[in-house]
Design an enzyme around this catalytic site. Structure first.
Site, PDB file in Angstrom:
ATOM      1  N   TYR A 236      70.768  86.823  34.524  1.00 24.51           N
ATOM      2  CA  TYR A 236      71.194  88.225  34.562  1.00 24.51           C
ATOM      3  C   TYR A 236      72.157  88.536  33.424  1.00 24.51           C
ATOM      4  O   TYR A 236      72.704  87.627  32.811  1.00 24.51           O
ATOM      5  CB  TYR A 236      71.710  88.641  35.944  1.00 24.51           C
ATOM      6  CG  TYR A 236      73.079  88.206  36.417  1.00 24.51           C
ATOM      7  CD1 TYR A 236      74.254  88.701  35.841  1.00 24.51           C
ATOM      8  CD2 TYR A 236      73.217  87.379  37.521  1.00 24.51           C
ATOM      9  CE1 TYR A 236      75.505  88.354  36.327  1.00 24.51           C
ATOM     10  CE2 TYR A 236      74.461  87.031  38.024  1.00 24.51           C
ATOM     11  CZ  TYR A 236      75.605  87.527  37.412  1.00 24.51           C
ATOM     12  OH  TYR A 236      76.831  87.183  37.895  1.00 24.51           O
TER      13      TYR A 236
ATOM     14  N   TYR B  88      72.420  98.498  44.611  1.00 25.92           N
ATOM     15  CA  TYR B  88      72.280  99.230  43.345  1.00 25.92           C
ATOM     16  C   TYR B  88      72.026 100.710  43.624  1.00 25.92           C
ATOM     17  O   TYR B  88      70.962 101.089  44.145  1.00 25.92           O
ATOM     18  CB  TYR B  88      71.130  98.672  42.492  1.00 25.92           C
ATOM     19  CG  TYR B  88      71.340  97.253  42.000  1.00 25.92           C
ATOM     20  CD1 TYR B  88      72.591  96.650  42.012  1.00 25.92           C
ATOM     21  CD2 TYR B  88      70.271  96.502  41.516  1.00 25.92           C
ATOM     22  CE1 TYR B  88      72.780  95.352  41.575  1.00 25.92           C
ATOM     23  CE2 TYR B  88      70.450  95.194  41.065  1.00 25.92           C
ATOM     24  CZ  TYR B  88      71.704  94.636  41.106  1.00 25.92           C
ATOM     25  OH  TYR B  88      71.883  93.345  40.658  1.00 25.92           O
TER      26      TYR B  88
HETATM   27  N1  LIG Z   1      72.916  88.940  40.750  1.00 24.09           N
HETATM   28  C1  LIG Z   1      73.959  89.547  40.240  1.00 24.09           C
HETATM   29  O1  LIG Z   1      75.101  89.401  40.710  1.00 24.09           O
HETATM   30  C2  LIG Z   1      73.771  90.437  39.043  1.00 24.09           C
HETATM   31  C3  LIG Z   1      74.890  90.858  38.290  1.00 24.09           C
HETATM   32  C4  LIG Z   1      74.664  91.676  37.185  1.00 24.09           C
HETATM   33  C5  LIG Z   1      73.371  92.055  36.854  1.00 24.09           C
HETATM   34  N2  LIG Z   1      72.309  91.646  37.621  1.00 24.09           N
HETATM   35  C6  LIG Z   1      70.903  92.037  37.294  1.00 24.09           C
HETATM   36  O2  LIG Z   1      70.697  91.848  35.908  1.00 24.09           O
HETATM   37  C7  LIG Z   1      70.259  93.062  35.311  1.00 24.09           C
HETATM   38  C8  LIG Z   1      70.711  93.155  33.885  1.00 24.09           C
HETATM   39  O3  LIG Z   1      72.090  92.941  33.764  1.00 24.09           O
HETATM   40  P1  LIG Z   1      73.101  93.984  33.119  1.00 24.09           P
HETATM   41  O4  LIG Z   1      72.639  95.352  33.280  1.00 24.09           O
HETATM   42  O5  LIG Z   1      74.449  93.600  33.642  1.00 24.09           O
HETATM   43  O6  LIG Z   1      73.146  93.573  31.591  1.00 24.09           O
HETATM   44  P2  LIG Z   1      72.113  93.535  30.352  1.00 24.09           P
HETATM   45  O7  LIG Z   1      70.731  93.664  30.783  1.00 24.09           O
HETATM   46  O8  LIG Z   1      72.545  92.353  29.563  1.00 24.09           O
HETATM   47  O9  LIG Z   1      72.562  94.809  29.528  1.00 24.09           O
HETATM   48  C9  LIG Z   1      72.174  96.098  29.855  1.00 24.09           C
HETATM   49  C10 LIG Z   1      72.628  96.987  28.694  1.00 24.09           C
HETATM   50  O10 LIG Z   1      71.921  96.591  27.526  1.00 24.09           O
HETATM   51  C11 LIG Z   1      71.309  97.717  26.928  1.00 24.09           C
HETATM   52  N3  LIG Z   1      70.012  97.286  26.392  1.00 24.09           N
HETATM   53  C12 LIG Z   1      68.856  97.006  27.054  1.00 24.09           C
HETATM   54  N4  LIG Z   1      67.887  96.632  26.211  1.00 24.09           N
HETATM   55  C13 LIG Z   1      68.430  96.671  24.966  1.00 24.09           C
HETATM   56  C14 LIG Z   1      67.937  96.400  23.672  1.00 24.09           C
HETATM   57  N5  LIG Z   1      66.685  96.014  23.467  1.00 24.09           N
HETATM   58  N6  LIG Z   1      68.782  96.553  22.618  1.00 24.09           N
HETATM   59  C15 LIG Z   1      70.061  96.937  22.807  1.00 24.09           C
HETATM   60  N7  LIG Z   1      70.595  97.215  24.007  1.00 24.09           N
HETATM   61  C16 LIG Z   1      69.781  97.082  25.085  1.00 24.09           C
HETATM   62  C17 LIG Z   1      71.181  98.758  28.012  1.00 24.09           C
HETATM   63  O11 LIG Z   1      71.355 100.071  27.506  1.00 24.09           O
HETATM   64  P3  LIG Z   1      70.201 101.212  27.661  1.00 24.09           P
HETATM   65  O12 LIG Z   1      69.980 101.428  29.128  1.00 24.09           O
HETATM   66  O13 LIG Z   1      70.822 102.377  26.969  1.00 24.09           O
HETATM   67  O14 LIG Z   1      69.007 100.668  26.964  1.00 24.09           O
HETATM   68  C18 LIG Z   1      72.376  98.442  28.925  1.00 24.09           C
HETATM   69  O15 LIG Z   1      73.539  99.108  28.476  1.00 24.09           O
HETATM   70  C19 LIG Z   1      70.807  94.143  36.248  1.00 24.09           C
HETATM   71  O16 LIG Z   1      70.127  95.356  36.117  1.00 24.09           O
HETATM   72  C20 LIG Z   1      70.582  93.493  37.593  1.00 24.09           C
HETATM   73  O17 LIG Z   1      69.220  93.632  37.974  1.00 24.09           O
HETATM   74  C21 LIG Z   1      72.488  90.837  38.690  1.00 24.09           C
END
Ligand SMILES: NC(=O)c1ccc[n+]([C@@H]2O[C@H](COP(=O)([O-])OP(=O)(O)OC[C@H]3O[C@@H](n4cnc5c(N)ncnc54)[C@H](OP(=O)(O)O)[C@@H]3O)[C@@H](O)[C@H]2O)c1
Length: 371
Positions: free
Chosen positions: A195, A56
Site C-alpha cells: 500500500y 474509506y
Molecule cells: N491497509 C492499510 O492500512 C492502508 C493504508 C493506506 C493505504 N491503503 C491502500 O493503498 C491505497 C494506495 O495508498 P495511498 O493512497 O496512501 O498512496 P499512493 O497510492 O502511494 O498515492 C496516492 C497519490 O498518488 C497520486 N498518484 C497516483 N498515480 C500517480 C502517478 N502515476 N503519478 C503521480 N502521482 C500519482 C494520487 O493523486 P491523483 O489521485 O491526483 O492521481 C494520490 O495523491 C489506498 O487507496 C488504499 O486502498 C491501505
C-alpha cells in the site's frame, strides 16, 4: 497486464491493483460518478484487483465500487477489510454483510483485517474469519499492519489454506518490509500487497532524489511513478495498489509493467532514491495538526486516549516495549532546520514510543524534505 497468484490460491490477480481509499470530506455526487468511471476504465485496462475498506469514505468507496462493477463483477478480484473495532466473530459477520450489501455482490474474494485490536483475542478473530470462508461469504483472508512477529503467528494458525496476503506499506521511501516480510512472503507463498506504493504521491524523499528518478525514467521513456511501480512489482510476491482519481494516471499506472528494468538501474535507483532511517530524539519532534487529522498534543492526552484510537498509544507501547516495532514515523524538518522536526505520520506510534521509552530514547524515523 502482468498477473500473479493470490497467495497459494488458484486466483490470479493483476500486479497493478486499484487502491480506493477516499476521504470522508468527499461528499460531492459528481466526484463519486467520476470515481465510478475511473474504476471501470482501470478494469478495462486490466487492473482487476480492487482494494477497498468499509472505513474509506465511511462506506462510500465500497458503494461506488458496487455500482462500477455492475455486470462485470466476475472479472474482478475484490478485496475489502474489516475494521479493528469489529474483530469479534459477530462483528466480522456484521461487517462482511455490510460490505457485501454496498459492494452488491455475494462473495468477497479477499477479506483483510485492517488493523490489529489488542482488546479482542486474536483467536476469536481468526475463528470469525474462518467462519466467513466456511460459510462461502469470503474466499481468502489477509491481514494488514500487524508486526512481523504477529504475522508469523497468525500464519501458523490460519495456514495458507486461509491466509493469502499481507498488506503493508512498501515504497521506494520506506523499504523496511524488505528485511522480514518480503523474504517471508516469497518463501511461504504469501502475496505482499504494497500500500501507498507511490508514497502517497510524493514518490521519494526530496527533490534531489526525484531528479535522479526522473533521469532514470527518461532513459526508459517512462514516468517516475512507472519506474517505482515496476521496481516494486519486480519482487515476486509483491502487487501494488496505487490510488488515483485521474483517468490518465490510471492508464499510466496500468502501463507500468510493460518494460523491464535492468539490474544496473535497479541498483542505482535503490542507492540514490531510498529514504534513510535516522534515530531522532522525541523532544526534537513537534506533533503537528495541519493535516486535518486529530492528534494528541501531550503525554497525558495520549495516555487518556479520549479519541478511542485502536490500538491505543498505551497498548502499542506494550508491544514496542517487547522490541516489536511496527514501522518508523515520518518527519519533515521545521524550516530546513537539521534538529527540529514536524511529525507527518505516526501520531499513535510517536506517543507509544514515548510511553514505552520516555522522551530520551531516540526513535526510528524517515525524513522527507521538499522545501
Ligand atoms: N491497509 C492499510 O492500512 C492502508 C493504508 C493506506 C493505504 N491503503 C491502500 O493503498 C491505497 C494506495 O495508498 P495511498 O493512497 O496512501 O498512496 P499512493 O497510492 O502511494 O498515492 C496516492 C497519490 O498518488 C497520486 N498518484 C497516483 N498515480 C500517480 C502517478 N502515476 N503519478 C503521480 N502521482 C500519482 C494520487 O493523486 P491523483 O489521485 O491526483 O492521481 C494520490 O495523491 C489506498 O487507496 C488504499 O486502498 C491501505
Amino acid at each position: 497486464m502482468l498477473l500473479k497468484k493470490l497467495g497459494q490460491s488458484g486466483i490470479e490477480i493483476s500486479a497493478i491493483g486499484q487502491g480506493t481509499g477516499i476521504h470522508h470530506s468527499l461528499t460531492n455526487r459528481e466526484v463519486y460518478r467520476e470515481l465510478e468511471s475511473t474504476i471501470r476504465s482501470g478494469i478495462d485496462m486490466g487492473i482487476t484487483l480492487i482494494d477497498t475498506a468499509p472505513v474509506y469514505g465511511d462506506g462510500a468507496s465500497e458503494a461506488i465500487i458496487g455500482k462500477a462493477l455492475k455486470g462485470i463483477r466476475h472479472g474482478v478480484v475484490l478485496a475489502t477489510k474489516v475494521s479493528p473495532e469489529n474483530l469479534s466473530p459477530a462483528g466480522i459477520k456484521n461487517s462482511v454483510e455490510g460490505s457485501l450489501r454496498r459492494l452488491q455482490t455475494d462473495r468477497i474474494d479477499l477479506l483483510q483485517v485492517h488493523w490489529p485490536n489488542p482488546q479482542i483475542p486474536i483467536s476469536d478473530t481468526l475463528l470469525g474469519l474462518k467462519d466467513m470462508v466456511q460459510d462461502g461469504l469470503v474466499r481468502y483472508v489477509g491481514i494488514c499492519n500487524f508486526s512481523f512477529k504477529d504475522t508469523q503467528e497468525i500464519h501458523q494458525q490460519l495456514t495458507s489454506k486461509f491466509l493469502a496476503s499481507v498488506q503493508v506499506e512498501y515504497n521506494l521511501f520506506d523499504r523496511s518490509i524488505e528485511r522480514e516480510f518480503l523474504p517471508y512472503g516469497q518463501q511461504e507463498g504469501i502475496t505482499i500487497i504494497a500500500y501507498s506504493p507511490l508514497h502517497r504521491g510524493r514518490i521519494v524523499a526530496n527533490r534531489k532524489q526525484y531528479a535522479v528518478l526522473q533521469e532514470i525514467a527518461n532513459t526508459y521513456h517512462k514516468t517516475p511513478a512507472q519506474i517505482v511501480l515496476r521496481w516494486l512489482t519486480v519482487h515476486l510476491p509483491v502487487v501494488v495498489i496505487p490510488n488515483t482519481t485521474n483517468g490518465q494516471r490510471m492508464k499510466e499506472n496500468a502501463e507500468s509493467i510493460d518494460f523491464d528494468l535492468i539490474d544496473e538501474d535497479v541498483r542505482y535507483l535503490e542507492a540514490q532514491c531510498t529514504g534513510h532511517f535516522r534515530e531522532i530524539s522525541p523532544r526534537s519532534i513537534h506533533v503537528a495538526d495541519d493535516s486535518g487529522r486529530s492528534v494528541y498534543r501531550t503525554l497525558e492526552e495520549a495516555l487518556g486516549n479520549a479519541m478511542n484510537c485502536v490500538p491505543s498509544p498505551q497498548e502499542l507501547a506494550e508491544q514496542i516495549a517487547t522490541g516489536d516495532f511496527l514501522k518508523p514515523v515520518r518527519l519533515r524538518p521545521v524550516q530546513s532546520s537539521h534538529d527540529r522536526f514536524e511529525l507527518l505520520e505516526g501520531r499513535i506510534r510517536y506517543w507509544a514510543w514515548v510511553i514505552a521509552h520516555g522522551f530520551e530514547k531516540p526513535l526510528p524515523a524517515l525524513i522527507e524534505d521538499f522545501s
